[in-house]
Structures are given as structure tokens and as C-alpha cells.
Write an enzyme that holds these catalytic residues in place. Structure first.
Site, PDB file in Angstrom:
ATOM      1  N   SER A 153      -8.246   6.588  -4.879  1.00 18.69           N
ATOM      2  CA  SER A 153      -8.890   5.722  -3.894  1.00 18.69           C
ATOM      3  C   SER A 153      -9.971   4.805  -4.471  1.00 18.69           C
ATOM      4  O   SER A 153     -10.311   3.808  -3.850  1.00 18.69           O
ATOM      5  CB  SER A 153      -9.467   6.558  -2.749  1.00 18.69           C
ATOM      6  OG  SER A 153     -10.310   7.566  -3.246  1.00 18.69           O
ATOM      7  N   LYS A 173      -5.308   4.949   7.808  1.00 15.72           N
ATOM      8  CA  LYS A 173      -5.491   3.789   6.922  1.00 15.72           C
ATOM      9  C   LYS A 173      -4.401   2.759   7.265  1.00 15.72           C
ATOM     10  O   LYS A 173      -4.526   2.076   8.270  1.00 15.72           O
ATOM     11  CB  LYS A 173      -5.493   4.235   5.468  1.00 15.72           C
ATOM     12  CG  LYS A 173      -6.651   5.229   5.185  1.00 15.72           C
ATOM     13  CD  LYS A 173      -6.774   5.552   3.732  1.00 15.72           C
ATOM     14  CE  LYS A 173      -7.707   6.732   3.460  1.00 15.72           C
ATOM     15  NZ  LYS A 173      -9.117   6.486   3.761  1.00 15.72           N
ATOM     16  N   HIS A 221      -3.562   6.739   0.531  1.00 16.99           N
ATOM     17  CA  HIS A 221      -3.564   5.288   0.269  1.00 16.99           C
ATOM     18  C   HIS A 221      -2.176   4.758  -0.077  1.00 16.99           C
ATOM     19  O   HIS A 221      -2.046   3.604  -0.488  1.00 16.99           O
ATOM     20  CB  HIS A 221      -4.546   4.954  -0.857  1.00 16.99           C
ATOM     21  CG  HIS A 221      -5.963   5.035  -0.403  1.00 16.99           C
ATOM     22  ND1 HIS A 221      -6.581   4.025   0.301  1.00 16.99           N
ATOM     23  CD2 HIS A 221      -6.870   6.030  -0.503  1.00 16.99           C
ATOM     24  CE1 HIS A 221      -7.818   4.377   0.590  1.00 16.99           C
ATOM     25  NE2 HIS A 221      -8.027   5.598   0.114  1.00 16.99           N
TER      26      HIS A 221
HETATM   27  N1  PMP Z   1      -7.403  11.611   0.955  1.00 15.42           N
HETATM   28  C1  PMP Z   1      -7.733  10.460   0.347  1.00 15.42           C
HETATM   29  C2  PMP Z   1      -7.200  10.181  -1.033  1.00 15.42           C
HETATM   30  C3  PMP Z   1      -8.555   9.529   1.012  1.00 15.42           C
HETATM   31  O1  PMP Z   1      -8.902   8.384   0.417  1.00 15.42           O
HETATM   32  C4  PMP Z   1      -9.011   9.832   2.320  1.00 15.42           C
HETATM   33  C5  PMP Z   1      -9.878   8.848   3.111  1.00 15.42           C
HETATM   34  N2  PMP Z   1     -11.094   8.558   2.568  1.00 15.42           N
HETATM   35  C6  PMP Z   1      -8.652  11.041   2.897  1.00 15.42           C
HETATM   36  C7  PMP Z   1      -7.838  11.902   2.187  1.00 15.42           C
HETATM   37  C8  PMP Z   1      -9.129  11.422   4.268  1.00 15.42           C
HETATM   38  O2  PMP Z   1      -8.396  10.770   5.256  1.00 15.42           O
HETATM   39  P1  PMP Z   1      -8.989  10.583   6.708  1.00 15.42           P
HETATM   40  O3  PMP Z   1      -9.860   9.376   6.678  1.00 15.42           O
HETATM   41  O4  PMP Z   1      -7.790  10.438   7.584  1.00 15.42           O
HETATM   42  O5  PMP Z   1      -9.763  11.818   7.027  1.00 15.42           O
END
Ligand code: PMP
Length: 391
Positions: free
Chosen positions: A180, A239, A208
Site C-alpha cells: 500500500s 477501496k 489494493h
Molecule cells: N489491507 C491493506 C493492504 C490495506 O491497505 C487496508 C486499508 N488501509 C486494509 C487491509 C484495511 O481495509 P479496510 O479499510 O477495509 O479496513
């Protein structure tokens, strides 16, 4: 508050070193342009990859579900809060992901926590990339399993960890599909090869990659043609999918196990009908409008090429997550503030989210951005880059 003075002291320290940040409320809907502090600016910081947060079919589905089923569900899934639409959506999602079954959690974060904390015991080992997302790290912290951390996308380091793990009942390799903060893609074909060699299982977090990589946005596993060879796929609906929630796509057994043992699933109220209806409609959009993903990638190429031509360092990105490397934490925030003055909202990411000295402006273009908006944003980056002596 007496007894908690150290909290304020830490905040003051952050203010001194320039890393304290206020939340920045949007005064408009999410989109390629947003209104912040009364000013319309180009949005380069959302995860709204395909612009689905405002897709007409999804808003219509949410409105209808609100009208018919109300705004909440009044219970956790396991007591009285499972609607037929929750189950229908999970079936649709499993079919989309080419897996036997799927289960939806309240968020991607709680999916990782719930899956990792419930399926591993002290007889098992989890082997995790050092740059995996915080929710994977926290999920691992909640297990009694042994842990091994391998160097970021380093297959020698992964193989070493696998070699040292032969005594455990289950060896689970966990990786983000797309990382990310740098936007690079995990070397999944090599990970699968190693896992098969050492008889390990694999879990991929496609937060992502869902809606971004693979046919119609099916994710990293599909992108590499590895359907059926990765045991657990998790992802987020918050997302590119544009709504809210997390999912795990895997076997029927894992789904049933998590319904009984996945603590965030068990002990937290289910998604409101509007959320599920919009998520459900998003899968139709992915299937019916592949041109959105094409536009996302065309915009990504245009913007990345423009940044690189201007002389910026965009690191190792291979996806729409394009970091503009700045370095110093305070300078990174300054860069972001100056961009805002030039009409661009692009947040700085600094320690502890990334290593100290690796501050960056993390940009994500979306399918909604027009060429003109991206051109304007590139101009703003160049102006600020020169003003702050980065170019
Ligand atoms: N896994 C990854 C790699 C992420 O980037 C994120 C979001 N920041 C999440 C999990 C968590 O997802 P959510 O925003 O739906 O809680």
C-alpha cells in the site's frame, strides 16, 4: 486528564517535529475534485480507484435497500442480523473470485484480524512479508502461532523461513497482493512455487488489487493466472469497490469455521442493507464496465510518466499507487501543504507509516480524473518541486 499527561506530551513532541496532523474533512462527495476548506481541489489521495463511491447504479441499489430494509440490521450475523442479501452477495463474490465460498466482515482490517487470529494455533507458524499491512501485523499478534518475518519480497529470505519451519503443523505464508505504500506487486508466482515446494499455505491481502488487477478486477491471484493455487484471498470492499467491508474468499470449510470462530465476525453487528446492496451492485459494475479499469490504468500511466519526466522519484510502483519520494518528514508535509495552495490534495505519508527518512506524497489517480485534471496536477507538482528545491 490526570494520569494521562504522557499522551499530551507525545502529541506535543509530534508537533515539535512537524508530524502532528489534523484530520481534513471533505465538504463534498468523494471524487476527482473535492471541496476542502471551501476550496475545490484535485483529489489524489483517495482509494476510490474506479470512482465507484458515486456510481449511479450503486447509489440506486443503496437507496432501494434503505427504503425496503431500513438503515440497520439490529444484530450480529450469527444471532439475528443475517439478511438474505448478505448471503446472496457472498455467493456472488465467491463466483466472481473463482472460489468455493466467501464471507464478508465489517472491514478489511477486521477480516485480516479475524482470519489470522482464529485459524492458527501454537502448532503453526505464520511467515509474513516485513512490509505487510498493519491489520496483518495485528492479526498475527493475536495468534499463538510462531512468527517469522521475511525481507520485503525477498524470495531467498522467504525460502530460508520455510526451511526453518518444517516442524510446524501448518505453515502459512502471508503477503499483501499490492503493497500500500510503494505500489509494488507481490511476486506471487514465485511465492506459490516456494509454498508448493515446502508444503505451505498462502494468504494474500488484495485490498489494493480488488477492482484494480486481474480480469474485471478479480485481484492479484487472477492477474498472475494462479486461480486455485492460493488458499486464502482477503480483500476490502472499501477501496476500488467504493463502499465498505472486507471479505475472505476461500473454501466452504474456512467460511463455516470463521462464522463460528472469527471474532470480529461473531461479535460485531452486520453491514446495513444499503452497504450490502451497493457492494453487490459494484460486482455488476466490474463485470459490465471493464472500461473503468482500462481508464484507471491509462490515467496511471499518463500521471506516472509525467511525474518521472518532471524528474520526480516514484520508487518501485507498478500500480495506480504512485509515491513521490521526498525523504524528510517535515519537508513531506510542507510539500503537501504547498500542493494544496496550488489546488491539489495529496497527503504526505511519513513515519511510522513508512520508515523514517522515507517520507513521500502518496498519490492515487482514479478512473474519474480527466486528462486536464491530471495535467493541472502535474503542473502543481512541478511548481512545488522547484519551489522547495526538490527538482
Ligand atoms: N489491507 C491493506 C493492504 C490495506 O491497505 C487496508 C486499508 N488501509 C486494509 C487491509 C484495511 O481495509 P479496510 O479499510 O477495509 O479496513
Amino acid at each position: 486528564m490526570k494520569g494521562f499527561e504522557y499522551l499530551q506530551e507525545q502529541l506535543d513532541e509530534m508537533k515539535d517535529e512537524g508530524t502532528f496532523r489534523k484530520l481534513i474533512p471533505l465538504e463534498s462527495a468523494q471524487g476527482s475534485k473535492v471541496v476542502i476548506k471551501g476550496k475545490e481541489v484535485i483529489q489524489l489521495s483517495s482509494n476510490n480507484y474506479l470512482g465507484l463511491t458515486s456510481h449511479s447504479k450503486m447509489k440506486k441499489a443503496a437507496d432501494e435497500a434503505n427504503e425496503k430494509f431500513g438503515v440497520g440490521t439490529g444484530s450480529v450475523r450469527t444471532i439475528a442480523g443475517t439478511l438474505q442479501m448478505h448471503e446472496d452477495f457472498e455467493e456472488k463474490l465467491a463466483k466472481f473470485k473463482h472460489t468455493e465460498a466467501a464471507l464478508v466482515f465489517q472491514s478489511g482490517f477486521t477480516t485480516n484480524q479475524g482470519v489470522l487470529s482464529s485459524i492458527l494455533t501454537d502448532q503453526d507458524v505464520v511467515i509474513s512479508d516485513e512490509l505487510n499491512h498493519a491489520s496483518i501485523i495485528d492479526g498475527i499478534r493475536l495468534t499463538k502461532a510462531s512468527r517469522k518475518i521475511y525481507k520485503h519480497v525477498d524470495m531467498d529470505s522467504l525460502e530460508q523461513a520455510l526451511k526453518e519451519s518444517s516442524d510446524f503443523r501448518t505453515r502459512l505464508v502471508v503477503t499483501d497482493g499490492v503493497f500500500s505504500m510503494d505500489g509494488n506487486i507481490a511476486p506471487l508466482p514465485q511465492i506459490v512455487e516456494l509454498a508448493e515446494k515446502y508444503d505451505a499455505l498462502i494468504m494474500v491481502d488484495d485490498a489494493h488489487a480488488s477492482g484494480v488487477l486481474g480480469d474485471n478486477g478479480r485481484g492479484t491471484v487472477n492477474h498472475f493466472g494462479l486461480d486455485g493455487r492460493v488458499h486464502i484471498q482477503v480483500g476490502t470492499l472499501s477501496k476500488a469497490i467504493g463502499v465498505l467491508g472486507g471479505y475472505v474468499a476461500s473454501t466452504k470449510t474456512l467460511r463455516e469455521y470463521l462464522i463460528h470462530k472469527g471474532r470480529p465476525f461473531l461479535f460485531s453487528t452486520s453491514h446495513p442493507p444499503a452497504v450490502t446492496a451497493a457492494n453487490d451492485a459494484a460486482i455488476d459494475v466490474l463485470l459490465e464496465e471493464p472500461e473503468l479499469i482500462e481508464k484507471l490504468w491509462a490515467n496511471t500511466k499518463f500521471f506516472k510518466d509525467g511525474l518521472e519526466k518532471a524528474g520526480f522519484d516514484t520508487g518501485i510502483s507498478e500500480t495506480p499507487i504512485t509515491p513521490v519520494m521526498i525523504g524528510d518528514d517535515a519537508l513531506t508535509h510542507k510539500f503537501s501543504d504547498e500542493l494544496f495552495k496550488e489546488g491539489v490534495f495529496a497527503q504526505g505519508i511519513v513515519f511510522p507509516t513508512v520508515q523514517r527518512g522515507k517520507g513521500r506524497i502518496r498519490t492515487i489517480v482514479t478512473a474519474e480524473h480527466t486528462k486536464e485534471e491530471l495535467q493541472e496536477a502535474l503542473q502543481a507538482f512541478e511548481t512545488v518541486g522547484k519551489r522547495l528545491d526538490i527538482l
